[in-house]
Design a protein around this motif. Structure first.
Motif, short mmCIF file in Angstrom:
data_model
loop_
_atom_site.label_atom_id
_atom_site.label_comp_id
_atom_site.label_asym_id
_atom_site.label_seq_id
_atom_site.Cartn_x
_atom_site.Cartn_y
_atom_site.Cartn_z
N ASP A 123 22.67 -1.71 -20.73
CA ASP A 123 23.70 -2.66 -21.14
C ASP A 123 23.11 -3.92 -21.77
OD1 ASP A 123 25.71 -1.00 -20.17
OD2 ASP A 123 25.63 -1.87 -18.17
N ASN A 124 21.79 -3.99 -21.80
CA ASN A 124 21.11 -5.14 -22.40
C ASN A 124 19.94 -4.61 -23.23
OD1 ASN A 124 19.52 -7.38 -23.05
ND2 ASN A 124 19.91 -8.42 -21.10
N GLN A 125 20.06 -4.73 -24.54
CA GLN A 125 19.04 -4.16 -25.42
C GLN A 125 17.75 -4.98 -25.47
OE1 GLN A 125 19.64 -1.08 -26.52
NE2 GLN A 125 21.46 -1.44 -25.25
N ASN A 126 17.73 -6.10 -24.76
CA ASN A 126 16.54 -6.95 -24.75
C ASN A 126 15.71 -6.81 -23.48
OD1 ASN A 126 17.18 -8.09 -27.29
ND2 ASN A 126 18.62 -9.48 -26.28
N LEU A 127 16.18 -5.97 -22.55
CA LEU A 127 15.45 -5.73 -21.31
C LEU A 127 15.52 -4.25 -20.97
CD1 LEU A 127 16.69 -8.74 -19.12
CD2 LEU A 127 14.34 -8.39 -19.93
N PRO A 128 14.54 -3.72 -20.24
CA PRO A 128 14.60 -2.31 -19.83
C PRO A 128 15.78 -2.05 -18.90
CG PRO A 128 12.41 -3.26 -19.45
CD PRO A 128 13.33 -4.40 -19.76
N ALA A 129 16.26 -0.82 -18.89
CA ALA A 129 17.31 -0.45 -17.96
C ALA A 129 16.78 -0.33 -16.54
CB ALA A 129 17.95 0.87 -18.39
N PHE A 130 15.47 -0.10 -16.40
CA PHE A 130 14.85 0.19 -15.10
C PHE A 130 13.62 -0.71 -14.94
CE2 PHE A 130 12.26 3.77 -12.83
CZ PHE A 130 12.33 3.09 -11.63
N VAL A 131 13.71 -1.65 -13.97
CA VAL A 131 12.64 -2.62 -13.74
C VAL A 131 12.11 -2.46 -12.32
CG1 VAL A 131 12.10 -5.08 -13.50
CG2 VAL A 131 13.48 -4.29 -15.43
N VAL A 132 10.78 -2.59 -12.15
CA VAL A 132 10.12 -2.44 -10.86
C VAL A 132 9.45 -3.76 -10.47
CG1 VAL A 132 8.31 -1.21 -9.59
CG2 VAL A 132 9.70 0.01 -11.29
N LEU A 133 9.64 -4.16 -9.20
CA LEU A 133 9.00 -5.36 -8.64
C LEU A 133 8.23 -4.95 -7.39
CD1 LEU A 133 12.13 -7.72 -8.85
CD2 LEU A 133 10.22 -7.66 -10.46
N LEU A 134 7.05 -5.55 -7.19
CA LEU A 134 6.17 -5.17 -6.09
C LEU A 134 5.84 -6.37 -5.21
CD1 LEU A 134 3.66 -3.07 -8.23
CD2 LEU A 134 5.50 -2.15 -6.83
N SER A 135 5.81 -6.16 -3.90
CA SER A 135 5.42 -7.23 -2.98
C SER A 135 4.81 -6.62 -1.73
CB SER A 135 6.61 -8.12 -2.61
OG SER A 135 7.61 -7.37 -1.94
N LYS A 136 4.12 -7.47 -0.93
CA LYS A 136 3.48 -7.04 0.30
C LYS A 136 3.83 -7.99 1.44
CE LYS A 136 -0.74 -4.64 -1.18
NZ LYS A 136 -2.22 -4.66 -1.08
N GLY A 137 4.11 -7.40 2.61
CA GLY A 137 4.29 -8.22 3.79
C GLY A 137 2.98 -8.51 4.48
N ARG A 138 2.07 -7.54 4.45
CA ARG A 138 0.74 -7.70 5.04
C ARG A 138 -0.19 -6.72 4.35
NH1 ARG A 138 -0.33 -3.96 9.23
NH2 ARG A 138 1.36 -2.46 9.47
N ASP A 139 -1.48 -6.95 4.43
CA ASP A 139 -2.46 -6.11 3.76
C ASP A 139 -2.75 -4.84 4.56
OD1 ASP A 139 -2.74 -7.88 1.65
OD2 ASP A 139 -4.29 -9.04 2.69
N GLY A 140 -3.40 -3.90 3.88
CA GLY A 140 -3.88 -2.70 4.56
C GLY A 140 -2.85 -1.62 4.75
N ASP A 141 -1.75 -1.65 3.99
CA ASP A 141 -0.72 -0.64 4.16
C ASP A 141 -0.89 0.48 3.15
OD1 ASP A 141 1.45 -0.37 6.08
OD2 ASP A 141 2.73 -0.15 4.34
N GLN A 142 0.01 1.45 3.22
CA GLN A 142 -0.04 2.60 2.32
C GLN A 142 0.08 2.16 0.86
OE1 GLN A 142 -0.62 5.76 3.31
NE2 GLN A 142 -0.83 4.97 5.39
N PRO A 143 -0.73 2.75 -0.04
CA PRO A 143 -0.67 2.37 -1.45
C PRO A 143 0.57 2.95 -2.13
CG PRO A 143 -2.23 4.16 -1.15
CD PRO A 143 -1.79 3.75 0.24
N LEU A 144 0.94 2.34 -3.24
CA LEU A 144 2.03 2.83 -4.09
C LEU A 144 1.45 3.22 -5.44
CD1 LEU A 144 4.69 0.10 -3.27
CD2 LEU A 144 4.64 2.44 -2.40
N TYR A 145 2.02 4.25 -6.04
CA TYR A 145 1.48 4.78 -7.29
C TYR A 145 2.56 4.76 -8.38
CZ TYR A 145 -2.05 6.54 -4.05
OH TYR A 145 -3.00 6.64 -3.09
N ALA A 146 2.10 4.72 -9.62
CA ALA A 146 3.01 4.66 -10.77
C ALA A 146 3.92 5.88 -10.87
CB ALA A 146 2.22 4.48 -12.07
#
Length: 480
Positions: A184-207
């Motif tokens: 609905d907005n041709q200036n931004l992707p329809a699907f956006v991803v944001l990443l954050s951590k509560g603490r270190d040493g947790d399971q990794p995330l992959y693309a």
């Protein structure tokens, strides 16, 4: 360019004939990718047409990676307190599969949560003292207590709930929504991803979790990062100004259109659409991600972490700004929930990082009139066991992975407010009634967005695929 044309002609003479007899197809295809809203409604859901009127325009998925313990947060089980330290009865476990981390245990001592619970909202929802802010918005929440999955380890379980398959390579949830509904907005992707951590040493995330898989590449998730360069390679290199980039793209478009005539590869147009989107994002992304103009009361609502880029709170605020700009699917991953040991301490750290901002997002959307058209989802990939992994004491215990039942919540458009759906047994180990499988959950969210999950297919390598594979039923009691 003539040398390239000659080479392509020699290599693809049959396709050249087809390209020459349909010379305008490449241009039209590229135009539809650059402006999906201009496509004819008869062209189907891949060009932005839902199957039926949607109840939800946008989704914000607050994915809690690592699997939050439902027994510490939402699923109150006083029976576990009465049986503290006793073995989980075999009649309850029934020989069900265990992970390699606890399969070798000689005992499975039951562990009740050491945190207090209280009932909140008209639905009398049990919510832990660890979530005081979430408790305040209980009347807007919809709980599913009986989510379950076949996957018992993190990577296949996260991949499963995000893509519908335990193996990588399939399109992600957001990619299917982008493919089905467009932007609905041709200036931004329809699907956006944001990443954050509560603490270190947790399971990794992959693309692969936000990959387009076999869908056209324009539907892949775009990761927005904190810092001066939120999208990699978006800024112009030194010595290249915006006018120069425009001239380069115009010339590149002509070259791609010529190439498409000869090879008829749709990815040529997809690639060009991505270049054009990147050009428009150079102006739209800095404006969208600028939170400097947010009033002080908004930062107070989301908490002090909201002023720190890259935190869960800051990303919740960005998620609100993105859906204000009509981004269709915002996927926020928050790591840190894999608590096999020292759970009482670590879960306090983790809940503190998400509780206030999660509730603030609901309140913020509501005060702006956006909650009635936005679905917010909160939850992980599976639950945690009712027995302790390893040593059990009152102030130190851990929980292993438990795919048999766990809790997620939703809020906003299309779902019944204040509803608790499903019930687990008195041990919190098995489902007593109203199970909801991962594919049922996926089918229900797609239904809310106006998509029939059985019709939302894509043919690849001779087979028609869909997010829900060959499973999934819409959970109608959840629908408002």
């Amino acid at each position: 360019m003539s040398d390239i044309q000659d080479q392509l002609h020699d290599m693809m003479s049959r396709r050249t004939f087809l390209g020459q007899t349909s010379a305008g197809i490449g241009t039209l295809a590229l135009a539809s990718l650059l402006n999906p809203g201009a496509a004819s409604a008869s062209e189907g859901p891949a060009l932005g047409k839902p199957h039926f009127p949607p109840k939800v325009k946008r989704v914000i998925y607050l994915f809690q990676s690592g699997a939050p313990s439902q027994l510490e947060l939402f699923d109150y089980k006083p029976r576990l307190e009465k049986m503290w330290g006793q073995d989980l009865p075999e009649s309850v476990r029934k020989g069900q599969r265990l992970t390699g981390m606890s399969a070798g245990q000689s005992r499975f001592p039951l562990a009740a949560s050491t945190f207090k619970f209280a009932q909140h909202g008209p639905g009398r929802m049990w919510i832990s003292e660890l979530l005081p802010y979430t408790s305040k918005v209980a009347s807007d929440l919809t709980f599913i207590r009986t989510m379950h999955t076949e996957a018992i380890n993190h990577d296949p379980a996260v991949t499963f709930i995000q893509t519908g398959s335990q193996q990588g390579g399939r399109p992600s949830f957001g990619s299917w929504i982008s493919y089905g509904l467009g932007s609905d907005n041709q200036n931004l992707p329809a699907f956006v991803v944001l990443l954050s951590k509560g603490r270190d040493g947790d399971q990794p995330l992959y693309a692969k979790l936000w990959s387009n898989g076999f869908l056209p590449s324009v539907h892949q998730g775009v990761v927005f990062r904190s810092g001066p360069d939120p999208v990699f390679y978006l800024n112009n290199p030194p010595g290249v100004d915006r006018a120069s980039r425009r001239r380069m793209l115009d010339y590149l478009t002509k070259m791609h259109q010529e190439q498409y005539k000869h090879v008829l590869d749709p990815e040529i147009n997809n690639r060009m659409a991505q270049y054009e989107m990147a050009y428009r994002m150079q102006a739209s992304v800095p404006e969208t991600l600028d939170i400097s103009k947010e009033p002080a009361y908004i930062f107070d609502m989301y908490g002090p972490e909201s002023r720190k880029p890259g935190t869960f709170a800051a990303n919740c605020l960005l998620a609100r700004k993105l859906i204000e700009k009509d981004v269709k699917f915002v996927q926020l991953y928050h790591q840190g929930w894999d608590q096999h040991g020292n759970l009482p301490n670590d879960i306090q750290i983790q809940t503190k990082s998400v509780d206030q901002a999660s509730a603030a997002l609901i309140m913020d959307l509501k005060q702006r009139g956006l909650l009635d058209e936005t679905l917010v989802i909160w939850g992980g990939e599976f639950g945690r066991t009712n027995y302790s992994q390893g040593k059990l004491t009152r102030d130190n215990y851990g929980r292993d992975h438990h795919p048999r039942c766990y809790t997620i919540w939703m809020a906003g458009a299309g779902v019944k407010k204040g509803l608790v759906y499903g019930e687990t047994d008195e041990f919190g180990y098995n489902i007593a009634r109203d199970p909801v499988h991962v594919h049922d959950f996926q089918a229900t969210v797609m239904h809310l967005m106006g998509l029939d999950h059985e019709q939302m297919t894509f043919k690849f390598q001779g087979r028609r695929y869909r997010l829900t594979d060959v499973h999934g039923t819409v959970v109608k009691p959840l629908l408002a």
